[in-house]
Design a protein around this motif. Structure first.
Motif, short mmCIF file in Angstrom:
data_model
loop_
_atom_site.label_atom_id
_atom_site.label_comp_id
_atom_site.label_asym_id
_atom_site.label_seq_id
_atom_site.Cartn_x
_atom_site.Cartn_y
_atom_site.Cartn_z
N PRO A 341 9.96 -6.11 -31.50
CA PRO A 341 9.84 -7.42 -32.17
C PRO A 341 10.70 -8.53 -31.57
N PHE A 342 11.72 -8.18 -30.77
CA PHE A 342 12.52 -9.20 -30.09
C PHE A 342 11.90 -9.63 -28.75
N GLY A 343 10.84 -8.93 -28.30
CA GLY A 343 10.24 -9.26 -27.02
C GLY A 343 10.83 -8.51 -25.85
N LEU A 344 11.50 -7.37 -26.11
CA LEU A 344 12.09 -6.53 -25.07
C LEU A 344 11.17 -5.34 -24.80
N PHE A 345 11.01 -4.99 -23.54
CA PHE A 345 10.10 -3.93 -23.16
C PHE A 345 10.85 -2.66 -22.76
N ASP A 346 10.20 -1.50 -23.01
CA ASP A 346 10.69 -0.19 -22.55
C ASP A 346 12.08 0.16 -23.07
N MET A 347 12.36 -0.22 -24.31
CA MET A 347 13.64 0.18 -24.90
C MET A 347 13.62 1.66 -25.31
N HIS A 348 12.42 2.22 -25.47
CA HIS A 348 12.28 3.67 -25.71
C HIS A 348 11.63 4.28 -24.47
N GLY A 349 12.32 5.20 -23.82
CA GLY A 349 11.72 5.92 -22.71
C GLY A 349 11.72 5.16 -21.40
N ASN A 350 11.03 5.72 -20.41
CA ASN A 350 10.91 5.25 -19.04
C ASN A 350 12.19 5.46 -18.25
N ILE A 351 13.30 4.82 -18.68
CA ILE A 351 14.54 5.00 -17.94
C ILE A 351 15.74 4.87 -18.88
N LEU A 352 16.71 5.75 -18.74
CA LEU A 352 17.96 5.63 -19.47
C LEU A 352 18.72 4.41 -18.96
N GLU A 353 19.50 3.76 -19.83
CA GLU A 353 20.16 2.51 -19.47
C GLU A 353 21.67 2.59 -19.66
N TRP A 354 22.40 2.23 -18.61
CA TRP A 354 23.85 2.19 -18.69
C TRP A 354 24.30 1.11 -19.69
N CYS A 355 25.35 1.43 -20.45
CA CYS A 355 26.04 0.44 -21.28
C CYS A 355 27.48 0.33 -20.80
N GLN A 356 28.18 -0.70 -21.27
CA GLN A 356 29.58 -0.91 -20.88
C GLN A 356 30.50 0.21 -21.35
N ASP A 357 30.23 0.75 -22.53
CA ASP A 357 31.20 1.57 -23.26
C ASP A 357 31.54 2.89 -22.61
N GLU A 358 32.72 3.38 -22.99
CA GLU A 358 33.11 4.75 -22.69
C GLU A 358 32.54 5.66 -23.76
N TRP A 359 32.40 6.93 -23.42
CA TRP A 359 31.86 7.90 -24.37
C TRP A 359 32.90 8.29 -25.41
N HIS A 360 32.47 8.33 -26.69
CA HIS A 360 33.28 8.86 -27.78
C HIS A 360 32.42 9.82 -28.60
N GLU A 361 33.04 10.84 -29.17
CA GLU A 361 32.31 11.91 -29.86
C GLU A 361 31.69 11.46 -31.17
N ASN A 362 32.18 10.35 -31.73
CA ASN A 362 31.61 9.80 -32.97
C ASN A 362 32.01 8.34 -33.06
N TYR A 363 31.68 7.69 -34.17
CA TYR A 363 31.95 6.27 -34.33
C TYR A 363 33.21 5.96 -35.13
N ASN A 364 34.03 6.96 -35.38
CA ASN A 364 35.28 6.71 -36.09
C ASN A 364 36.17 5.80 -35.24
N GLY A 365 36.47 4.62 -35.78
CA GLY A 365 37.30 3.67 -35.04
C GLY A 365 36.53 2.75 -34.12
N ALA A 366 35.20 2.79 -34.16
CA ALA A 366 34.39 1.95 -33.28
C ALA A 366 34.50 0.48 -33.67
N PRO A 367 34.40 -0.45 -32.72
CA PRO A 367 34.45 -1.88 -33.03
C PRO A 367 33.31 -2.27 -33.97
#
Length: 423
Positions: A341-367
């Motif tokens: 609905p925002f006009g973005l394509f292929d947000m599900h599937g096709n290719i995994l996408e890098w994000c800025q963040d480091e990996w954490h095991e859960n969202y405890n303490g997430a911004p």
């Protein structure tokens, strides 16, 4: 009554309790066998009615009669069982009709709510999509929702239909030189619940806890970075590291670039930023999920499940009650499937996408402000979105994974964002 008769006979014949019990078991043995056969017929009849429905056709009645004769069942018992099953069948049909009517009402309400949100979104975009020196313009796109068409009995045989509609958003084009452009879509600010609810099928523990996040307006690539766009930027002067201008395994000008590491993507953003004098970067994980959901709360932005008509993933696997689909075994050109609905394509599937963040095991303490979670300078970096080689569970809006920042894969690429204010 039968118990009293047997007891009277026991006394007349002067039988012990053990002898009387043996006689009783022998006397009742045919009844026990008959009862078991009657139960078998009841079970067969139940599944038979589910398959053929009521009223039963002549051929079906003949098949049931054969079954009755095989087990030597009385007509009055069979008639009683048929009547019971007919009542149960009618009850199930009535419940099914009520579910279908409720689903139709829900869909109508959802469409009305979507129209309201769309009008609100357009108003917000008008207010928020401007940056100094940037002129946006509207564009229209196809979007889709996946809704149940037939519930089936106990969700077995459930079918879905794709309802397509037109969406509208704002964007601007960034020139990369030699006629190559990058299309950036205006994403309105807002609040959302990040992560998956405990009721979501196949969710994973590191998608918890769900937590509210506030997102500021930003621009995001309409598509993942293509091989043509990658080469245009890779040919720009080096900032920190060298870039391979043609790294991808699956060649195609409009296919997503892959076989690029997190560090490669950061270098791409640095070169692009220097050329354009704007601050381009990878999305934070929160920005990515917010943009992917586009106001939805279902596992996928088009609904409760996923099909290979709407995304590129390994169709040998299914999610929920959706059917199996195509396994393409490679990436596809960006924009092949309907946008969210925002006009973005292929947000599900096709290719995994890098994000800025480091990996954490859960969202405890997430911004909670939508910024990237950078605490430990960890080597493990976030990936979102699923891929052509992944199972449907991994394509969900809330699903998250990671790789080492230097790793490269034929299933991993990225898209960029441009943010007003925070960089």
């Amino acid at each position: 009554m039968e118990s009293d008769i047997l007891k009277d006979l026991q006394e007349k014949l002067k039988l012990t309790d053990t002898e009387a019990s043996a006689v009783r078991e022998k006397a009742l043995e045919p009844y026990g066998i008959y009862k078991k056969n009657l139960d078998k017929y009841r079970q067969f009849l139940a599944s038979f009615v589910d398959e053929h429905g009521y009223p039963l056709r002549e051929k079906s009645e003949a098949e049931l009669e054969t079954f009755q004769k095989y087990y030597q069942l009385k007509d009055e018992d069979v008639v009683r069982l048929k009547k019971e099953q007919e009542i149960e069948y009618q009850k199930r049909q009535a419940e099914k009709l009520l579910r279908e009517q409720a689903e139709i009402l829900r869909q109508e309400q959802e469409r009305a709510e979507n129209k309201r949100r769309e009008a609100e979104l357009q108003e917000r975009l008008k207010r928020e999509s401007s940056l100094p020196g940037i002129q946006t313009k509207p564009f229209e796109f196809d979007t889709a929702t996946l809704t149940p068409k037939s519930a089936g009995f106990l969700d077995r045989g459930k079918t879905y239909e794709i309802n397509r509609s037109r969406g509208r958003a704002e964007f601007f084009t960034e020139s990369l030189g030699n006629g190559v452009v990058l299309e950036m879509v205006a994403i309105p600010g807002g609040k959302f619940l990040m992560g998956s609810p405990e009721s979501e099928p196949e969710r994973l523990s590191y998608e918890s806890p769900q937590h509210p996040v506030t997102i500021q307006p930003f621009f995001m690539g309409k598509f993942t970075v293509t091989q043509t766009q990658w080469k245009a930027v890779a040919d720009l002067p080096k900032i920190n590291i060298d870039l391979n201008p043609d790294p991808s395994n699956f060649k195609g000008a409009n296919r997503p670039v892959e076989q690029v590491s997190w560090d490669d993507a950061i270098e791409f953003c640095a070169r692009l930023s220097k050329k354009t004098e704007k601050t381009y970067r990878l999305p934070s994980e929160a920005e990515w999920e917010y943009a992917c959901r586009a106001g939805t709360t279902t596992p996928f932005y088009f609904g409760e499940t996923i099909t290979t008509d709407l995304a590129n993933y390994d169709g040998n696997y299914t999610y929920g009650s959706a059917p199996k689909g195509e396994y393409r075994k490679q990436t596809t050109d960006v924009g092949k499937f309907p946008a969210n609905p925002f006009g973005l394509f292929d947000m599900h599937g096709n290719i995994l996408e890098w994000c800025q963040d480091e990996w954490h095991e859960n969202y405890n303490g997430a911004p909670k402000d939508g910024s990237a979670w950078l605490i430990d300078n960890d080597n493990q970096k976030l990936l979102r979105g699923g891929s052509w080689s992944g199972i449907p569970r991994d394509c969900r809006s809330a699903c998250r994974s990671y790789l080492a920042r230097g790793d490269r894969s034929g299933s991993v690429g990225f898209r960029v964002v441009l943010v007003r204010g925070r960089t």
